[in-house]
Design an enzyme around this catalytic site. Sequence first.
Site, PDB file in Angstrom:
ATOM      1  N   ASP A  98      30.231  31.086  49.104  1.00 36.35           N
ATOM      2  CA  ASP A  98      30.832  31.927  48.072  1.00 36.35           C
ATOM      3  C   ASP A  98      29.915  31.898  46.854  1.00 36.35           C
ATOM      4  O   ASP A  98      29.591  30.818  46.354  1.00 36.35           O
ATOM      5  CB  ASP A  98      32.221  31.357  47.723  1.00 36.35           C
ATOM      6  CG  ASP A  98      33.218  32.430  47.379  1.00 36.35           C
ATOM      7  OD1 ASP A  98      32.913  33.234  46.476  1.00 36.35           O
ATOM      8  OD2 ASP A  98      34.304  32.458  47.990  1.00 36.35           O
ATOM      9  N   ASP A 197      31.713  36.742  44.521  1.00 35.07           N
ATOM     10  CA  ASP A 197      32.905  36.725  43.688  1.00 35.07           C
ATOM     11  C   ASP A 197      32.811  37.679  42.499  1.00 35.07           C
ATOM     12  O   ASP A 197      31.804  37.687  41.779  1.00 35.07           O
ATOM     13  CB  ASP A 197      33.084  35.284  43.160  1.00 35.07           C
ATOM     14  CG  ASP A 197      34.405  35.084  42.462  1.00 35.07           C
ATOM     15  OD1 ASP A 197      35.424  35.141  43.150  1.00 35.07           O
ATOM     16  OD2 ASP A 197      34.410  34.877  41.236  1.00 35.07           O
ATOM     17  N   GLU A 254      33.308  41.018  46.540  1.00 35.15           N
ATOM     18  CA  GLU A 254      34.600  41.279  45.931  1.00 35.15           C
ATOM     19  C   GLU A 254      34.278  42.219  44.773  1.00 35.15           C
ATOM     20  O   GLU A 254      33.714  41.798  43.766  1.00 35.15           O
ATOM     21  CB  GLU A 254      35.208  39.973  45.418  1.00 35.15           C
ATOM     22  CG  GLU A 254      36.631  40.173  44.946  1.00 35.15           C
ATOM     23  CD  GLU A 254      37.156  39.023  44.099  1.00 35.15           C
ATOM     24  OE1 GLU A 254      38.345  38.736  44.197  1.00 35.15           O
ATOM     25  OE2 GLU A 254      36.377  38.430  43.327  1.00 35.15           O
ATOM     26  N   HIS A 327      42.572  33.916  50.006  1.00 35.28           N
ATOM     27  CA  HIS A 327      43.075  32.830  49.164  1.00 35.28           C
ATOM     28  C   HIS A 327      43.701  33.296  47.849  1.00 35.28           C
ATOM     29  O   HIS A 327      44.191  32.479  47.083  1.00 35.28           O
ATOM     30  CB  HIS A 327      41.918  31.868  48.870  1.00 35.28           C
ATOM     31  CG  HIS A 327      40.859  32.531  48.031  1.00 35.28           C
ATOM     32  ND1 HIS A 327      40.043  33.536  48.518  1.00 35.28           N
ATOM     33  CD2 HIS A 327      40.504  32.379  46.738  1.00 35.28           C
ATOM     34  CE1 HIS A 327      39.251  33.956  47.559  1.00 35.28           C
ATOM     35  NE2 HIS A 327      39.494  33.267  46.472  1.00 35.28           N
ATOM     36  N   ASP A 328      43.618  34.592  47.568  1.00 34.86           N
ATOM     37  CA  ASP A 328      44.219  35.117  46.339  1.00 34.86           C
ATOM     38  C   ASP A 328      45.509  35.882  46.612  1.00 34.86           C
ATOM     39  O   ASP A 328      46.134  36.406  45.682  1.00 34.86           O
ATOM     40  CB  ASP A 328      43.251  36.086  45.635  1.00 34.86           C
ATOM     41  CG  ASP A 328      42.034  35.383  45.088  1.00 34.86           C
ATOM     42  OD1 ASP A 328      42.129  34.182  44.752  1.00 34.86           O
ATOM     43  OD2 ASP A 328      40.972  36.034  45.004  1.00 34.86           O
TER      44      ASP A 328
HETATM   45  C1  NOJ Z   1      38.099  35.941  42.554  1.00 37.00           C
HETATM   46  C2  NOJ Z   1      38.392  34.755  43.412  1.00 37.00           C
HETATM   47  O1  NOJ Z   1      38.707  35.195  44.693  1.00 37.00           O
HETATM   48  C3  NOJ Z   1      39.513  34.019  42.749  1.00 37.00           C
HETATM   49  O2  NOJ Z   1      40.054  33.007  43.553  1.00 37.00           O
HETATM   50  C4  NOJ Z   1      38.998  33.476  41.447  1.00 37.00           C
HETATM   51  O3  NOJ Z   1      40.069  32.878  40.748  1.00 37.00           O
HETATM   52  C5  NOJ Z   1      38.384  34.572  40.572  1.00 37.00           C
HETATM   53  N1  NOJ Z   1      37.574  35.496  41.305  1.00 37.00           N
HETATM   54  C6  NOJ Z   1      37.519  33.968  39.516  1.00 37.00           C
HETATM   55  O4  NOJ Z   1      36.362  33.416  40.101  1.00 37.00           O
END
Ligand code: NOJ
Length: 558
Positions: A98, A197, A254, A327-328
Amino acid sequence: MEKKWWQSEIVYQIYPKSFQDSNGDGIGDLNGITSRLDYLADLGITCIWISPIFKSPMADNGYDISDYFDIAKEFGTMEDFKVLMAEAKARGIKVLLDLVVNHSSDEHPWFQAALADPQSKYRGYYIFKESAERPNNWRSIFGGSVWEKLPNEDVYYYHTFHKKQPDLNWENAELREEVYQMITQWLELGIAGFRIDAITFIKKDLSFQSIEPDGVDGLAKCTKVSRNQPGIEVFLKELNERCFKPYDAVTVAEAPGVEYDQLDEFIGEDGFFSMIFDFKAADLDVVSGSEWFKPVQWKPKDLFDKFKDSQLAIQKVGWGAPFIENHDQNRATTKYLKEAEKNPKAAKALALMYFNLYGTPFIYQGQEIGMINFNREGLESFDDISSIDQYHRGMAEGLSSGEALAVINYRSRDNARTPMQWDDSQYVGFSTVAPWLAITEQSLERSVADQIHDEQSLWYFYKKLIALKKMPSCETLVYGQIAFVDLENPEVFAYRRFDEKSSYLTLVNLSNQEVEFPLENPIVDILIENGGMSLSHRHVTLPPYGATLLKETTNGNY
Ligand code: NOJ
């Protein structure tokens, strides 16, 4: 389109803190991951994406990095990482890390040096503004202003996310150079690429003007002026040219804020990335991914339409990265199936709904056993910084404390972060001690041990789906084009993957009623179904939550 190596991968996302603890401290680690590689190989996984493993104070569970070159002590050592790499390679599993370079931790030596000395070059590595008051009214993603004041100076620094995650200043060429060298160093270790990210946040509107407030706090969501801003293409192109292209690395970004008409620039033939995640389907139940207290009512047709629009836009220019969990997100079972969250047949329907969409499929840990959301009694039981913020924001915007708790219980990122359920022992085979985050089900109904030997299980269903996708004779399921079938029934999803040789039809009934689906073409094979389907010459009848993948004769007209 020329075939790329990463198009036929099956990617499994690991959240290291919650996957497998190997040293009895209640926290998952690298050796734990290594010990489960046989499991992943057995499932058919060819590539793992591991959420951040680098040194970090863990304010955001590793998305706040204090040393890009070292491993978090909770997770192990560089040696452990090298062993993991070698063992993964021995099983034909590639590794993605990541890449978190929109921000670092405030405990990173660069930031510390910037704080210690206003003359230091490291002030230029972050976004500092001299000002007696908050420089503008932008709201950070995790709540409050994007600006944090330094204790002894009239100076503020900028953070898109939490105040412990100061943004790196991509306008600074020296900073970019350091980032590129760091990336190269990891690629040299043999990783196959990165999940990247929050990358669309690296360019801000440099006027830093206040904008129209959109909440009772008088602030305005920073995304409007700090996400995918004009000029970002210069940084993204340079990043690709300098780092990824030379290694033929795969990149999955992302990249929220990218409109469909911009996809060509991002994932087209000479795009910045191999793939990007599209969050429209994942976030269909909220006004925006960072405002859970504004729920949106939706029906299965809305979900299908999100997938459809996304897929058709992606297919025009590049390659997709279909997923239903990460995970989000809250668990897909709970989000998409609602009262049927524990119904394994319905979970299989979800699997079939997305797995053969156009692109490289991603599976999130625990999805393959149908893990569900976890309900917490009070705010103190949450770990996730975003949940805590949403609770307070929800109340500020008029929710009662009970309503705010319900919102975060449903949407919390902690739902996806509970320990992986390996067996039904006290700590579910994840650890020998109480884990860092409570286990979802005290009386376990879903575990790997229960499902792995049961040919009717969800786990086995995923294994079969993966095996089918990997069969040379089913290549069309990987590379074929996609077309959606328009249906009168808004609770049935149907799409074809096809080329000149073959055509495969996915049918998914997301309702609790039996449905009949008229067939256009004769069926030559039932590749997989989740039980109770019946097939006649002209129709397929699917029971409640029935789903199937059929091979049909081609008429070449699609
Ligand atoms: C996206 C990530 O997937 C998330 O888990 C994170 O809190 C934020 N970006 C900040 O890095």
